[in-house]
Design an enzyme around this catalytic site. Sequence first.
Site, PDB file in Angstrom:
ATOM      1  N   ALA A 197      35.192  33.289  26.495  1.00 30.26           N
ATOM      2  CA  ALA A 197      35.949  33.129  27.513  1.00 30.26           C
ATOM      3  C   ALA A 197      36.266  31.238  27.486  1.00 30.26           C
ATOM      4  O   ALA A 197      35.227  30.580  27.290  1.00 30.26           O
ATOM      5  CB  ALA A 197      35.008  33.138  28.847  1.00 30.26           C
ATOM      6  N   GLU A 198      37.545  30.906  28.237  1.00 27.58           N
ATOM      7  CA  GLU A 198      37.859  29.505  28.048  1.00 27.58           C
ATOM      8  C   GLU A 198      36.984  28.674  28.819  1.00 27.58           C
ATOM      9  O   GLU A 198      37.107  27.479  28.414  1.00 27.58           O
ATOM     10  CB  GLU A 198      39.313  29.447  28.307  1.00 27.58           C
ATOM     11  CG  GLU A 198      40.449  30.389  27.675  1.00 27.58           C
ATOM     12  CD  GLU A 198      40.717  31.725  28.322  1.00 27.58           C
ATOM     13  OE1 GLU A 198      41.849  31.677  29.056  1.00 27.58           O
ATOM     14  OE2 GLU A 198      39.799  32.764  28.597  1.00 27.58           O
ATOM     15  N   ASN A 199      36.306  29.117  29.761  1.00 26.49           N
ATOM     16  CA  ASN A 199      35.521  28.278  30.537  1.00 26.49           C
ATOM     17  C   ASN A 199      34.091  27.899  29.879  1.00 26.49           C
ATOM     18  O   ASN A 199      33.221  27.212  30.355  1.00 26.49           O
ATOM     19  CB  ASN A 199      35.349  28.898  31.915  1.00 26.49           C
ATOM     20  CG  ASN A 199      34.574  30.145  32.083  1.00 26.49           C
ATOM     21  OD1 ASN A 199      35.042  31.009  31.145  1.00 26.49           O
ATOM     22  ND2 ASN A 199      33.923  30.629  33.114  1.00 26.49           N
TER      23      ASN A 199
END
Length: 220
Positions: free
Chosen positions: A49-51
């Site tokens: 996940a990009e976060n």
Amino acid sequence: MGMGQESRDRIAKRAAQELREGMVVNLGIGIPTQVADHVPDDIGIIFHAENGILGAGGAPAPGEEDAFLCNAGGFPVTIVEGASYCDSSIAFAMIRRGCIDVTILGALEVSEGGDLANWIVPGKRVAGIGGAMELAQKAKKVIVLMNHVNRQGESKVKKQCVLPLTARACVDLIITEMAVMEVTEQGLLLKEVMLPYTIEDVVRATEASLAIHEHVAYIP
């Protein structure tokens, strides 16, 4: 034209069949987030996940959500054993370095040449471009999950995209509630049809030109 939860689950389940042991996979917002719920526990997929999560799991059971644990879309997730956290700059560095084997994204339109439009409808509010532009260009395989037609009944599988592009010639596979289509050098190849639809239904609902696989599979 809206899509029911059953159709969304069928699309996500079919997309999960494209994943293999050891892959690093990024899931976009919308139907793609449901893909993790359809991966068997004995298959070791690493969801990114990009976060800043490497090792995200499926959605938590109702009442077991962790307010501090979510995916890039802000929805609650779980983590698997061995998961790790990093800041978003490291998460994006993984994308830019080409470390993502598969990204599964939603779309507003896909062209027969594999162009992707998924970030804005002109005149509508948009939260931001997000990571799709880099994922679409850097992931080793790009799978799109979406409705076959929009709310006006117009095909989202286009000869050419009308909406602003996210990236050109990036999509490898399209899965809708009607069909599974592969993007080839010769154009779109219809490989599977979701029952109760027929090949004729798919062709009528598709603006793009479709070649028909000699052995089209039907998905119950």
